[in-house]
Design a protein around this motif. Structure first.
Motif, mmCIF file in Angstrom:
data_model
loop_
_atom_site.group_PDB
_atom_site.id
_atom_site.type_symbol
_atom_site.label_atom_id
_atom_site.label_comp_id
_atom_site.label_asym_id
_atom_site.label_seq_id
_atom_site.Cartn_x
_atom_site.Cartn_y
_atom_site.Cartn_z
ATOM 1 N N THR A 245 7.725 3.673 -2.824
ATOM 2 C CA THR A 245 6.881 2.574 -3.274
ATOM 3 C C THR A 245 7.500 1.939 -4.516
ATOM 4 O O THR A 245 7.865 2.643 -5.460
ATOM 5 N N THR A 246 7.652 0.610 -4.525
ATOM 6 C CA THR A 246 8.234 -0.092 -5.664
ATOM 7 C C THR A 246 7.348 -1.266 -6.079
ATOM 8 O O THR A 246 6.614 -1.821 -5.262
ATOM 9 N N GLY A 247 7.462 -1.645 -7.352
ATOM 10 C CA GLY A 247 6.763 -2.829 -7.842
ATOM 11 C C GLY A 247 5.339 -2.544 -8.268
ATOM 12 O O GLY A 247 4.617 -1.803 -7.602
ATOM 13 N N GLU B 298 -0.437 -0.799 -7.479
ATOM 14 C CA GLU B 298 -1.834 -1.187 -7.622
ATOM 15 C C GLU B 298 -2.547 -1.198 -6.274
ATOM 16 O O GLU B 298 -3.689 -0.735 -6.160
ATOM 17 N N ARG B 299 -1.872 -1.690 -5.253
ATOM 18 C CA ARG B 299 -2.507 -1.694 -3.923
ATOM 19 C C ARG B 299 -2.705 -0.271 -3.416
ATOM 20 O O ARG B 299 -3.759 0.039 -2.837
ATOM 21 N N THR B 300 -1.709 0.574 -3.620
ATOM 22 C CA THR B 300 -1.843 1.960 -3.173
ATOM 23 C C THR B 300 -3.022 2.633 -3.855
ATOM 24 O O THR B 300 -3.810 3.339 -3.211
ATOM 25 N N GLU C 72 -1.073 0.681 8.115
ATOM 26 C CA GLU C 72 -1.805 -0.547 7.804
ATOM 27 C C GLU C 72 -0.915 -1.720 7.395
ATOM 28 O O GLU C 72 -1.405 -2.837 7.229
ATOM 29 N N GLY C 73 0.386 -1.477 7.217
ATOM 30 C CA GLY C 73 1.291 -2.569 6.885
ATOM 31 C C GLY C 73 1.284 -2.994 5.430
ATOM 32 O O GLY C 73 1.452 -4.173 5.120
ATOM 33 N N TRP C 74 1.115 -2.031 4.518
ATOM 34 C CA TRP C 74 1.054 -2.365 3.100
ATOM 35 C C TRP C 74 2.367 -2.922 2.552
ATOM 36 O O TRP C 74 2.357 -3.728 1.625
ATOM 37 N N TYR C 75 3.480 -2.455 3.089
ATOM 38 C CA TYR C 75 4.759 -2.664 2.405
ATOM 39 C C TYR C 75 5.440 -3.986 2.748
ATOM 40 O O TYR C 75 5.983 -4.651 1.870
#
Length: 218
Positions: free
Chosen positions: A127-129, A134-136, A170-173
């Motif tokens: 996970t980057t950025g 924040e979304r995670t 869910e396609g978060w990335y």
């Protein structure tokens, strides 16, 4: 369920180290539902994916991911791709790791807006950025814990597993998700790389996924 699985797989490793066959082991729910024998699965991946050697840390990492795949009701092909992605992104350790170089030279490789933490890649899928951290935090209902401490994706294997599996589902990335590539019509291990990182190493990771899928069916 994780503690049960760890006890089961500890027993398996102990028996393997003693060169005796693991048998009559009660299977945890994920393995039972997928008609899997855990000893056969780990025998298979040790041989085909891990070059004949499998550590307890690698078992524990796969165990955490399998448990979350179970919780998210992923299909075997989806599960295989999650495992393959983690294998690649963690440099084969199957443990959450920090990005090599910690983002040096990249836009996210400098202190961000959450307490000056550097949002370089962490976890099973890197996970980057700041916005992705924040979304995670939001999606996993962590109530700010991850925003306060990005290293939770390194130190808490269950949170890291949830982030990896739910994020891919869910396609978060990238906006692409597992069901885009694994459904009733298609099984596309190559293009599934777009879930995480375009087409970088897509064929290589597809090869790993096929081996994990075969092991899941062992």
């Amino acid at each position: 369920m994780i503690n049960l699985q760890v006890r089961i797989l500890n027993l398996y490793l102990e028996r393997s180290a003693a060169c005796s066959k693991a048998s009559a082991i009660q299977r945890p729910s994920f393995l039972l539902e997928q008609s899997m024998d855990p000893s056969k699965f780990f025998d298979a991946v040790r041989s085909t994916v891990f070059n004949g050697k499998l550590s307890q840390a690698q078992v524990n990492g796969m165990n955490a991911l399998l448990s979350e795949c179970d919780a998210q009701t992923l299909t075997p092909s989806m599960t295989a791709y999650v495992l393959a992605t983690a294998f690649h992104e963690t440099a084969q350790t199957m443990q959450p790791i920090a990005e090599y170089g910690k983002g040096k030279g990249r836009p996210y490789g400098k202190p961000g807006h959450n307490g000056g933490q550097i949002p370089y890649g962490r976890g099973f899928v890197q996970t980057t950025g700041d916005t992705n951290y924040e979304r995670t935090d939001r999606e996993l209902a962590l109530d700010g814990r991850l925003i306060t401490d990005y290293d939770l994706l390194l130190t808490d294997i269950e949170i890291a597993a949830r982030a990896a599996v739910e994020g891919m589902k869910e396609g978060w990335y990238t906006g692409k998700k597992l069901s885009d590539y694994f459904n009733a019509k298609i099984t596309d291990y190559v293009n599934a790389r777009k879930i995480i990182n375009g087409t970088d190493k897509a064929a290589l990771i597809a090869g790993y996924a096929k081996k994990f899928f075969s092991a899941l069916a062992a």
